[in-house]
Enzyme design. Structure first.
Site, PDB file in Angstrom:
ATOM      1  N   HIS A  44      12.544  -2.494   2.574  1.00 40.78           N
ATOM      2  CA  HIS A  44      11.945  -1.210   2.973  1.00 40.78           C
ATOM      3  C   HIS A  44      12.885  -0.102   2.565  1.00 40.78           C
ATOM      4  CE1 HIS A  44       8.853  -3.214   5.257  1.00 40.78           C
ATOM      5  NE2 HIS A  44       9.799  -4.016   5.705  1.00 40.78           N
ATOM      6  N   ARG A  53       5.105  10.853  -2.390  1.00 40.62           N
ATOM      7  CA  ARG A  53       4.751  10.636  -0.999  1.00 40.62           C
ATOM      8  C   ARG A  53       5.969  10.850  -0.088  1.00 40.62           C
ATOM      9  NH1 ARG A  53       4.598   4.573   1.371  1.00 40.62           N
ATOM     10  NH2 ARG A  53       3.785   5.097   3.403  1.00 40.62           N
ATOM     11  N   GLU A  83      12.460  -9.292   1.968  1.00 39.90           N
ATOM     12  CA  GLU A  83      11.677  -8.132   2.401  1.00 39.90           C
ATOM     13  C   GLU A  83      12.527  -6.867   2.219  1.00 39.90           C
ATOM     14  OE1 GLU A  83      10.706  -8.439   6.537  1.00 39.90           O
ATOM     15  OE2 GLU A  83       9.779  -6.445   6.618  1.00 39.90           O
ATOM     16  N   ALA A 119       2.862  -0.724   4.948  1.00 36.47           N
ATOM     17  CA  ALA A 119       2.378  -0.751   6.334  1.00 36.47           C
ATOM     18  C   ALA A 119       1.826  -2.122   6.750  1.00 36.47           C
ATOM     19  CB  ALA A 119       1.311   0.323   6.532  1.00 36.47           C
ATOM     20  N   ARG A 122      12.054   4.622  13.190  1.00 36.94           N
ATOM     21  CA  ARG A 122      10.868   5.485  13.086  1.00 36.94           C
ATOM     22  C   ARG A 122       9.915   5.201  14.255  1.00 36.94           C
ATOM     23  NH1 ARG A 122       8.677   4.987   7.183  1.00 36.94           N
ATOM     24  NH2 ARG A 122       7.506   6.803   7.895  1.00 36.94           N
ATOM     25  N   PRO A 153       0.797  -1.231   0.000  1.00 32.84           N
ATOM     26  CA  PRO A 153       0.000   0.000   0.000  1.00 32.84           C
ATOM     27  C   PRO A 153       0.826   1.277   0.000  1.00 32.84           C
ATOM     28  CG  PRO A 153      -0.106  -1.091   2.133  1.00 32.84           C
ATOM     29  CD  PRO A 153       0.541  -2.061   1.187  1.00 32.84           C
ATOM     30  N   ASN A 154       0.331   2.219  -0.780  1.00 30.80           N
ATOM     31  CA  ASN A 154       0.861   3.592  -0.882  1.00 30.80           C
ATOM     32  C   ASN A 154       2.174   3.693  -1.653  1.00 30.80           C
ATOM     33  OD1 ASN A 154      -1.271   4.828   0.685  1.00 30.80           O
ATOM     34  ND2 ASN A 154      -0.393   3.729   2.424  1.00 30.80           N
ATOM     35  N   ASN A 185       8.097  -5.450  -0.752  1.00 30.98           N
ATOM     36  CA  ASN A 185       7.921  -4.350   0.206  1.00 30.98           C
ATOM     37  C   ASN A 185       6.447  -4.322   0.587  1.00 30.98           C
ATOM     38  OD1 ASN A 185       7.640  -2.012   1.633  1.00 30.98           O
ATOM     39  ND2 ASN A 185       8.887  -0.758   0.272  1.00 30.98           N
ATOM     40  N   TYR A 221      11.041   8.703   1.675  1.00 29.93           N
ATOM     41  CA  TYR A 221      11.069   7.624   0.688  1.00 29.93           C
ATOM     42  C   TYR A 221      11.822   7.958  -0.597  1.00 29.93           C
ATOM     43  CZ  TYR A 221       7.516   5.785   3.845  1.00 29.93           C
ATOM     44  OH  TYR A 221       6.868   5.342   4.951  1.00 29.93           O
TER      45      TYR A 221
HETATM   46  C1  DQA Z   1       7.928   1.124   4.131  1.00 28.77           C
HETATM   47  C2  DQA Z   1       7.961   1.289   5.656  1.00 28.77           C
HETATM   48  C3  DQA Z   1       6.582   1.097   6.247  1.00 28.77           C
HETATM   49  O1  DQA Z   1       6.628   1.306   7.655  1.00 28.77           O
HETATM   50  C4  DQA Z   1       5.616   2.099   5.659  1.00 28.77           C
HETATM   51  O2  DQA Z   1       4.319   1.879   6.154  1.00 28.77           O
HETATM   52  C5  DQA Z   1       5.620   2.092   4.169  1.00 28.77           C
HETATM   53  C6  DQA Z   1       6.904   2.030   3.488  1.00 28.77           C
HETATM   54  C7  DQA Z   1       9.306   1.465   3.498  1.00 28.77           C
HETATM   55  O3  DQA Z   1       9.523   1.076   2.360  1.00 28.77           O
HETATM   56  O4  DQA Z   1      10.118   2.130   4.128  1.00 28.77           O
HETATM   57  O5  DQA Z   1       4.596   2.238   3.526  1.00 28.77           O
HETATM   58  O6  DQA Z   1       7.628  -0.217   3.814  1.00 28.77           O
END
Ligand code: DQA
Length: 145
Positions: free
Chosen positions: A99, A19, A97, A76, A106, A11-12, A73, A24
């Site tokens: 990020h 964003r 995985e 959240a 954080r 998501p996102n 990735n 990021y």
């Molecule tokens: C994320 C880290 C997550 O905590 C966050 O909710 C994201 C992006 C990252 O790539 O740093 O959406 O996965």
């Protein structure tokens, strides 16, 4: 035959580049995919992004037996989803995985990942290059499933 790797984003991450760029970065998801294709011409990349947990689970199921590995990735959902942990376990694929940020540096609620224990490894906090490092890891993996 060219190795096939699935790049799976949660998501996102469709808003990458727009964003919170101070966290990021300014590269879009398409920029990330493009860099991967340039860096690894010997790899066939499948890409999928969804804001929906179920769609990510379905895509993992679809990848079962079809790809040599997955760079994932989960956004959240990392911090909330037992269902994604179960899906990664169930498909018996090498999953790395990734990020962009370092969740442990954080908010407290980002410190726990449900997904990590199901994965072969984890790369965090290095920005977009993390996707490339994860592909490198998959291509060089000698770990048994
Ligand atoms: C994320 C880290 C997550 O905590 C966050 O909710 C994201 C992006 C990252 O790539 O740093 O959406 O996965």
């Amino acid at each position: 035959m060219k190795p096939t790797i699935l790049i799976l984003n949660g998501p996102n991450l469709n808003l990458l580049g727009i964003r919170e760029p101070h966290i990021y970065g300014r590269k879009s998801l398409d920029d990330v995919y493009q860099s991967l294709r340039e860096r690894f011409p010997e790899v066939t990349f499948q890409t999928f992004q969804s804001n929906s947990e179920g769609a990510l689970i379905d895509r993992l199921h679809e990848a079962r037996g079809q790809v040599m590995g997955v760079v994932f990735n989960p956004g959240a959902y990392t911090h909330t989803s037992i269902a994604l942990y179960d899906a990664v376990k169930a498909v018996e694929l090498h999953v790395i995985e990734v990020h962009l940020s370092l969740p442990e540096a954080r908010e407290q609620y980002r410190h726990h990942s449900y997904v990590t224990p199901a994965c072969q490894g984890r790369i965090a906090g290095l920005g977009a290059i993390g996707y490339q490092l994860a592909v490198e890891a998959l291509l060089n993996s000698t770990k048994p499933m």
